[in-house]
Design an enzyme around this catalytic site. Structure first.
Site, short mmCIF file in Angstrom:
data_model
loop_
_atom_site.label_atom_id
_atom_site.label_comp_id
_atom_site.label_asym_id
_atom_site.label_seq_id
_atom_site.Cartn_x
_atom_site.Cartn_y
_atom_site.Cartn_z
N CYS A 28 0.84 -1.21 0.00
CA CYS A 28 0.00 0.00 0.00
C CYS A 28 0.87 1.25 0.00
O CYS A 28 1.79 1.37 0.81
CB CYS A 28 -0.90 -0.01 1.23
SG CYS A 28 -1.82 1.51 1.45
N CYS B 20 -0.30 6.28 6.97
CA CYS B 20 -1.53 5.84 7.63
C CYS B 20 -1.26 5.17 8.96
O CYS B 20 -1.88 5.47 9.96
CB CYS B 20 -2.32 4.93 6.67
SG CYS B 20 -3.49 3.85 7.45
N CYS C 108 -1.65 -0.47 9.04
CA CYS C 108 -1.16 -1.83 8.80
C CYS C 108 0.33 -1.90 9.10
O CYS C 108 1.16 -1.77 8.22
CB CYS C 108 -1.37 -2.22 7.34
SG CYS C 108 -3.09 -2.28 6.85
N GLN D 26 -18.00 -7.67 15.35
CA GLN D 26 -16.66 -7.99 14.87
C GLN D 26 -16.48 -7.51 13.43
O GLN D 26 -17.41 -7.63 12.63
CB GLN D 26 -16.41 -9.49 14.95
CG GLN D 26 -16.34 -10.03 16.36
CD GLN D 26 -15.03 -9.71 17.06
OE1 GLN D 26 -14.15 -9.04 16.52
NE2 GLN D 26 -14.91 -10.16 18.29
N TYR E 276 -19.74 -9.29 28.56
CA TYR E 276 -19.29 -8.37 27.50
C TYR E 276 -19.86 -8.89 26.17
O TYR E 276 -19.12 -9.07 25.20
CB TYR E 276 -17.76 -8.30 27.42
CG TYR E 276 -17.06 -8.06 28.74
CD1 TYR E 276 -16.78 -6.76 29.16
CD2 TYR E 276 -16.67 -9.12 29.56
CE1 TYR E 276 -16.13 -6.54 30.37
CE2 TYR E 276 -16.02 -8.90 30.77
CZ TYR E 276 -15.75 -7.61 31.16
OH TYR E 276 -15.09 -7.39 32.35
N ASP F 217 -15.53 -11.71 26.85
CA ASP F 217 -14.93 -11.12 25.65
C ASP F 217 -14.79 -9.62 25.86
O ASP F 217 -15.48 -8.83 25.21
CB ASP F 217 -15.85 -11.45 24.45
CG ASP F 217 -15.28 -10.97 23.13
OD1 ASP F 217 -14.11 -10.54 23.09
OD2 ASP F 217 -16.02 -11.01 22.13
N CYS G 64 -8.82 -9.64 22.61
CA CYS G 64 -8.22 -8.98 21.45
C CYS G 64 -6.90 -8.31 21.83
O CYS G 64 -6.37 -7.52 21.07
CB CYS G 64 -9.19 -8.00 20.81
SG CYS G 64 -9.86 -6.82 21.97
N1 SAH Z 1 -18.85 -10.55 22.53
C1 SAH Z 1 -19.20 -9.51 21.60
C2 SAH Z 1 -18.66 -8.13 21.96
C3 SAH Z 1 -17.21 -8.03 22.31
S1 SAH Z 1 -16.54 -6.40 22.32
C4 SAH Z 1 -18.80 -9.89 20.19
O1 SAH Z 1 -18.01 -10.80 19.99
O2 SAH Z 1 -19.31 -9.27 19.25
C5 SAH Z 1 -16.56 -5.97 24.00
C6 SAH Z 1 -17.92 -5.50 24.48
O3 SAH Z 1 -17.79 -5.19 25.88
C7 SAH Z 1 -18.46 -4.23 23.83
O4 SAH Z 1 -19.74 -4.50 23.32
C8 SAH Z 1 -18.52 -3.21 24.97
O5 SAH Z 1 -19.64 -2.36 24.87
C9 SAH Z 1 -18.64 -4.11 26.18
N2 SAH Z 1 -18.17 -3.58 27.47
C10 SAH Z 1 -17.14 -2.73 27.70
N3 SAH Z 1 -16.97 -2.55 29.03
C11 SAH Z 1 -17.93 -3.30 29.65
C12 SAH Z 1 -18.27 -3.51 31.01
N4 SAH Z 1 -17.59 -2.94 32.00
N5 SAH Z 1 -19.30 -4.34 31.29
C13 SAH Z 1 -20.00 -4.94 30.29
N6 SAH Z 1 -19.71 -4.76 28.99
C14 SAH Z 1 -18.70 -3.94 28.66
#
Ligand code: SAH
Length: 386
Positions: free
Chosen positions: A9, A15, A18, A216, A245, A314, A341
């Site tokens: 790129c 940027c 990447c 995602q 989460y 998550d 992540c």
């Molecule tokens: N499991 C989902 C989202 C993961 S991203 C998926 O795979 O699509 C992480 C998520 O945690 C986000 O939606 C964010 O809004 C939420 N989050 C962040 N801090 C949090 C907290 N203290 N308690 C509950 N959720 C939270």
């Protein structure tokens, strides 16, 4: 020694998105694997990272900043790291090509419709960002115009023209962000066309996604990731599962067929509304979702003596927190599936969960969700030591 090659790129230096572009894809994977082993190897064997067959154009969510360049021409692209200067992007190696074309056409339309872009220095103008999300299976396309004001004088003809150019767009939303924050989306929204949400299919389930919900960005690898997470949960149909989460409920819903019940907790109220709608959309009667802080919810569970059998967690890049992790130790579910992540915060949290032998790490699986960037996703299975 890693062999460097010319970055594919031309914006590589400016940027900064990447970071691994100078490495051929197999070497990017080797580098991520080495980082995972360095950070997580102390907890157990790290499975070989799962890469992509085609690592390009995987991002189904594209967000472009709009600004004026030195010659006062409208540009759209990404902020140069550490600055508020916009690096113009025409085409991107990792972004969805249709989304990029929509953004380029919106940029051209601004001129014709005499719509001003927002200028941070003078606090004047209208359009700040454009966010495009495309459903991977459904092909539905959402365009979110992020503006500094709710007053959009040429709204009707603008939307009409945009739909003529891109009939694949299924909804257009105006989001108003009149604050000086690094957060792209504001609180207020107005649907200009369509239902204001898009739907997509993932792991055989339908998901509704609204503009501010997390979803995602790499759907191909998300199916791989959730597949692993559900496999690690090893559900037999009798378990109470907590999806912490949970976003729009994707992991919990994907696992629901194997569980007695799924309870999801999520801070973002829009995402919780989506999760509830998603359970209904899939005709699921064993999924419940609640809005709140995951740590607080977990503490309440621990205090009230409720014990989930399996916990999916998550959290965002910052990882989980002491409150959640201590309550998780106290409730002592049989299995914890940690989707992360950021391997650094993951390692920190794993140290807390495994301290004193409360939980043992059984499996560590890296998944490459973000080719060409240094980010790496990991699924970890922990089980309670009897
Ligand atoms: N499991 C989902 C989202 C993961 S991203 C998926 O795979 O699509 C992480 C998520 O945690 C986000 O939606 C964010 O809004 C939420 N989050 C962040 N801090 C949090 C907290 N203290 N308690 C509950 N959720 C939270």
């Amino acid at each position: 020694m890693e062999e460097a090659h010319t970055p594919p790129c031309p914006l590589y230096r400016k940027c900064g998105g990447c970071q691994l572009q100078t490495l051929p894809y197999p070497q990017q994977l080797r580098r991520k694997q080495a980082r995972e082993i360095a950070l997580l190897g102390a907890f157990g064997h790290v499975e070989p990272i799962i890469g992509m067959d085609d690592p390009t154009h995987y991002r189904n969510k594209v967000c472009a900043a709009f600004a004026l360049d030195a010659k006062r021409h409208i540009v759209s692209g990404v902020y140069q790291p550490g600055s508020h200067r916009v690096v113009p992007v025409e085409e991107c190696l990792i972004e969805d090509a249709i989304a990029d074309r929509i953004i380029a056409d919106i940029r051209d339309m601004l001129r014709d419709f005499k719509i001003q872009v927002f200028d941070e220095r003078s606090d004047r103008g209208f359009l700040r960002h454009v966010l495009v999300r495309r459903g991977f299976q459904s092909g539905e396309v959402m365009v979110v115009l992020v503006a500094a004001s709710p007053v959009f004088p040429t709204q009707k003809p603008f939307v009409k023209k945009l739909l003529e150019l891109h009939p694949e767009i299924t909804t257009v939303v105006l989001n108003v962000n009149d604050r000086f924050t690094p957060v792209v989306l504001g609180e207020r929204e107005k649907v200009l066309f369509g239902p204001g949400v898009i739907e997509d299919t993932l792991c055989g389930y339908r998901f509704r996604i609204s503009p501010r919900s997390f979803y995602q960005v790499n759907p191909v690898q998300t199916e791989v990731l959730y597949g692993k997470a559900v496999e690690y949960a090893a559900l037999t149909g009798t378990e109470t599962v907590l999806d912490a989460y949970c976003g729009v409920g994707t992991i919990g819903i994907s696992a629901s067929a194997g569980a007695k019940q799924v309870i999801g907790v999520e801070l973002n109220r829009d995402a919780v509304k989506d999760a509830i709608a998603n359970a209904r959309l899939n005709g699921l009667k064993n999924c419940w979702f609640t809005a709140g802080d995951a740590g607080e919810y977990m503490q309440r569970m621990a205090r009230d003596g409720h014990r989930p059998d399996v916990v999916f967690m998550d959290p965002p890049r910052a990882g989980s927190d002491e409150r959640f992790l201590q309550a998780l130790r106290k409730t002592a579910p049989d299995r914890v599936v940690y989707v992360s992540c950021d391997p650094e915060t993951l390692a920190r949290d794993l140290r807390i969960l495994t301290a004193g032998g409360a939980f043992a790490v059984r499996r560590i699986q890296p998944v490459d969700m973000f080719p060409f960037t240094e980010h790496v996703e990991t699924v970890v299975l922990l089980s309670r030591n009897a």
